[in-house]
Design a protein around this motif. Sequence first.
Motif, PDB file in Angstrom:
ATOM      1  N   SER A   1     -11.792  50.993  -6.812  1.00  9.00           N
ATOM      2  CA  SER A   1     -10.497  50.402  -7.178  1.00  9.00           C
ATOM      3  C   SER A   1      -9.731  49.984  -5.933  1.00  9.00           C
ATOM      4  O   SER A   1      -9.167  48.886  -5.875  1.00  9.00           O
ATOM      5  CB  SER A   1      -9.667  51.388  -7.993  1.00  9.00           C
ATOM      6  OG  SER A   1     -10.305  51.708  -9.191  1.00  9.00           O
ATOM      7  N   LEU A   2      -9.692  50.862  -4.935  1.00  9.80           N
ATOM      8  CA  LEU A   2      -9.026  50.538  -3.675  1.00  9.80           C
ATOM      9  C   LEU A   2      -9.692  49.341  -3.018  1.00  9.80           C
ATOM     10  O   LEU A   2      -9.015  48.408  -2.577  1.00  9.80           O
ATOM     11  CB  LEU A   2      -9.063  51.736  -2.722  1.00  9.80           C
ATOM     12  CG  LEU A   2      -8.595  51.454  -1.293  1.00  9.80           C
ATOM     13  CD1 LEU A   2      -7.093  51.256  -1.259  1.00  9.80           C
ATOM     14  CD2 LEU A   2      -9.029  52.558  -0.363  1.00  9.80           C
ATOM     15  N   PHE A   3     -11.013  49.334  -2.971  1.00 11.05           N
ATOM     16  CA  PHE A   3     -11.732  48.241  -2.339  1.00 11.05           C
ATOM     17  C   PHE A   3     -11.448  46.917  -3.043  1.00 11.05           C
ATOM     18  O   PHE A   3     -11.176  45.908  -2.392  1.00 11.05           O
ATOM     19  CB  PHE A   3     -13.237  48.512  -2.315  1.00 11.05           C
ATOM     20  CG  PHE A   3     -14.014  47.342  -1.812  1.00 11.05           C
ATOM     21  CD1 PHE A   3     -14.024  47.030  -0.465  1.00 11.05           C
ATOM     22  CD2 PHE A   3     -14.718  46.531  -2.688  1.00 11.05           C
ATOM     23  CE1 PHE A   3     -14.724  45.940   0.016  1.00 11.05           C
ATOM     24  CE2 PHE A   3     -15.413  45.430  -2.226  1.00 11.05           C
ATOM     25  CZ  PHE A   3     -15.422  45.133  -0.872  1.00 11.05           C
ATOM     26  N   LEU A   4     -11.501  46.902  -4.366  1.00  7.09           N
ATOM     27  CA  LEU A   4     -11.237  45.654  -5.098  1.00  7.09           C
ATOM     28  C   LEU A   4      -9.801  45.189  -4.905  1.00  7.09           C
ATOM     29  O   LEU A   4      -9.540  43.979  -4.786  1.00  7.09           O
ATOM     30  CB  LEU A   4     -11.557  45.833  -6.578  1.00  7.09           C
ATOM     31  CG  LEU A   4     -13.049  45.953  -6.907  1.00  7.09           C
ATOM     32  CD1 LEU A   4     -13.245  46.246  -8.388  1.00  7.09           C
ATOM     33  CD2 LEU A   4     -13.782  44.689  -6.508  1.00  7.09           C
ATOM     34  N   PHE A   5      -8.865  46.124  -4.837  1.00  7.13           N
ATOM     35  CA  PHE A   5      -7.464  45.780  -4.597  1.00  7.13           C
ATOM     36  C   PHE A   5      -7.310  45.138  -3.215  1.00  7.13           C
ATOM     37  O   PHE A   5      -6.696  44.075  -3.076  1.00  7.13           O
ATOM     38  CB  PHE A   5      -6.604  47.047  -4.719  1.00  7.13           C
ATOM     39  CG  PHE A   5      -5.139  46.808  -4.567  1.00  7.13           C
ATOM     40  CD1 PHE A   5      -4.417  46.197  -5.568  1.00  7.13           C
ATOM     41  CD2 PHE A   5      -4.480  47.202  -3.412  1.00  7.13           C
ATOM     42  CE1 PHE A   5      -3.057  45.988  -5.436  1.00  7.13           C
ATOM     43  CE2 PHE A   5      -3.127  46.993  -3.265  1.00  7.13           C
ATOM     44  CZ  PHE A   5      -2.410  46.381  -4.281  1.00  7.13           C
ATOM     45  N   VAL A   6      -7.878  45.751  -2.211  1.00  5.91           N
ATOM     46  CA  VAL A   6      -7.794  45.229  -0.845  1.00  5.91           C
ATOM     47  C   VAL A   6      -8.544  43.905  -0.734  1.00  5.91           C
ATOM     48  O   VAL A   6      -8.054  42.949  -0.129  1.00  5.91           O
ATOM     49  CB  VAL A   6      -8.337  46.268   0.169  1.00  5.91           C
ATOM     50  CG1 VAL A   6      -8.489  45.671   1.547  1.00  5.91           C
ATOM     51  CG2 VAL A   6      -7.430  47.484   0.209  1.00  5.91           C
ATOM     52  N   PHE A   7      -9.721  43.825  -1.333  1.00  2.65           N
ATOM     53  CA  PHE A   7     -10.520  42.601  -1.269  1.00  2.65           C
ATOM     54  C   PHE A   7      -9.781  41.429  -1.914  1.00  2.65           C
ATOM     55  O   PHE A   7      -9.764  40.326  -1.370  1.00  2.65           O
ATOM     56  CB  PHE A   7     -11.876  42.810  -1.950  1.00  2.65           C
ATOM     57  CG  PHE A   7     -12.785  41.623  -1.842  1.00  2.65           C
ATOM     58  CD1 PHE A   7     -13.472  41.377  -0.666  1.00  2.65           C
ATOM     59  CD2 PHE A   7     -12.948  40.752  -2.900  1.00  2.65           C
ATOM     60  CE1 PHE A   7     -14.313  40.281  -0.550  1.00  2.65           C
ATOM     61  CE2 PHE A   7     -13.785  39.653  -2.795  1.00  2.65           C
ATOM     62  CZ  PHE A   7     -14.466  39.416  -1.620  1.00  2.65           C
ATOM     63  N   SER A   8      -9.155  41.664  -3.059  1.00  2.66           N
ATOM     64  CA  SER A   8      -8.446  40.563  -3.734  1.00  2.66           C
ATOM     65  C   SER A   8      -7.267  40.080  -2.902  1.00  2.66           C
ATOM     66  O   SER A   8      -7.021  38.877  -2.810  1.00  2.66           O
ATOM     67  CB  SER A   8      -7.986  40.987  -5.126  1.00  2.66           C
ATOM     68  OG  SER A   8      -6.984  41.975  -5.046  1.00  2.66           O
ATOM     69  N   HIS A   9      -6.546  41.005  -2.274  1.00  4.54           N
ATOM     70  CA  HIS A   9      -5.424  40.590  -1.434  1.00  4.54           C
ATOM     71  C   HIS A   9      -5.907  39.875  -0.172  1.00  4.54           C
ATOM     72  O   HIS A   9      -5.307  38.877   0.248  1.00  4.54           O
ATOM     73  CB  HIS A   9      -4.558  41.797  -1.062  1.00  4.54           C
ATOM     74  CG  HIS A   9      -3.633  42.194  -2.152  1.00  4.54           C
ATOM     75  ND1 HIS A   9      -4.039  42.943  -3.226  1.00  4.54           N
ATOM     76  CD2 HIS A   9      -2.319  41.935  -2.348  1.00  4.54           C
ATOM     77  CE1 HIS A   9      -3.026  43.134  -4.035  1.00  4.54           C
ATOM     78  NE2 HIS A   9      -1.960  42.534  -3.534  1.00  4.54           N
ATOM     79  N   THR A  10      -6.973  40.353   0.412  1.00  2.00           N
ATOM     80  CA  THR A  10      -7.518  39.707   1.603  1.00  2.00           C
ATOM     81  C   THR A  10      -7.984  38.291   1.270  1.00  2.00           C
ATOM     82  O   THR A  10      -7.712  37.340   2.007  1.00  2.00           O
ATOM     83  CB  THR A  10      -8.689  40.525   2.174  1.00  2.00           C
ATOM     84  OG1 THR A  10      -8.244  41.852   2.425  1.00  2.00           O
ATOM     85  CG2 THR A  10      -9.213  39.920   3.456  1.00  2.00           C
ATOM     86  N   LEU A  11      -8.673  38.152   0.161  1.00  2.00           N
ATOM     87  CA  LEU A  11      -9.141  36.831  -0.270  1.00  2.00           C
ATOM     88  C   LEU A  11      -7.975  35.892  -0.548  1.00  2.00           C
ATOM     89  O   LEU A  11      -7.997  34.720  -0.155  1.00  2.00           O
ATOM     90  CB  LEU A  11     -10.023  36.974  -1.504  1.00  2.00           C
ATOM     91  CG  LEU A  11     -10.752  35.730  -1.978  1.00  2.00           C
ATOM     92  CD1 LEU A  11     -11.709  35.236  -0.902  1.00  2.00           C
ATOM     93  CD2 LEU A  11     -11.504  36.026  -3.258  1.00  2.00           C
ATOM     94  N   GLU A  12      -6.941  36.404  -1.196  1.00  2.00           N
ATOM     95  CA  GLU A  12      -5.762  35.586  -1.501  1.00  2.00           C
ATOM     96  C   GLU A  12      -5.095  35.090  -0.213  1.00  2.00           C
ATOM     97  O   GLU A  12      -4.789  33.902  -0.074  1.00  2.00           O
ATOM     98  CB  GLU A  12      -4.752  36.393  -2.319  1.00  2.00           C
ATOM     99  CG  GLU A  12      -3.453  35.659  -2.567  1.00  2.00           C
ATOM    100  CD  GLU A  12      -2.396  36.539  -3.209  1.00  2.00           C
ATOM    101  OE1 GLU A  12      -1.256  36.068  -3.294  1.00  2.00           O
ATOM    102  OE2 GLU A  12      -2.704  37.681  -3.604  1.00  2.00           O
TER     103      GLU A  12
END
Length: 175
Positions: A20-31
């Motif tokens: 969950s943390l990884f997907l949250f960070v990944f989505s923000h980084t991608l954005e």
Amino acid sequence: MERYQIILLLALLALFVYLSLFLFVFSHTLEFNNRLNKKLRALNVLLSEKANCLRNIDDDFHAMALSYGNGDIEAVKALKTLRFEKATFDNVKSNQSIVKSANSHLSYLASKNRWAQKSKTYLDNVAMLEDLDRNYRQCLGLYLSDLTAYNYWLTVPGTRLFMWVFGFRKRGMLD
């Protein structure tokens, strides 16, 4: 419940929290990566327009037969070497320095020859340059704020290695 079931449940819970943390960070980084790329394209377009205005001022000065120094000639010739096809950080940074140099040389020429500043085309191009410069500074401020957020998301502990594997690297600042 058996002891191994409790350990397995805790391990699955920890894995779920980490994912969950990884997907949250990944989505923000991608954005923020996408936002930075859009801002770089916008900065490149604004630099292209500034270069066009500077070329127009140069043409106007040549029509008035202003005398150029060697540094002035080099700075204006460098405007012709600009490439705006791909908006990468290095490309925008080099274009920025060339446009800034040409702008300072042409501004100095105009200040030395006050009579050249009275031309209608010169005044129109200077007004457009001021407007473009205002828009450029605003876009640059937005770029720098997005850059700060992007670099922040890359430093979240426990996800740095995966961000690096996915190709996200820290980016540098523009002046």
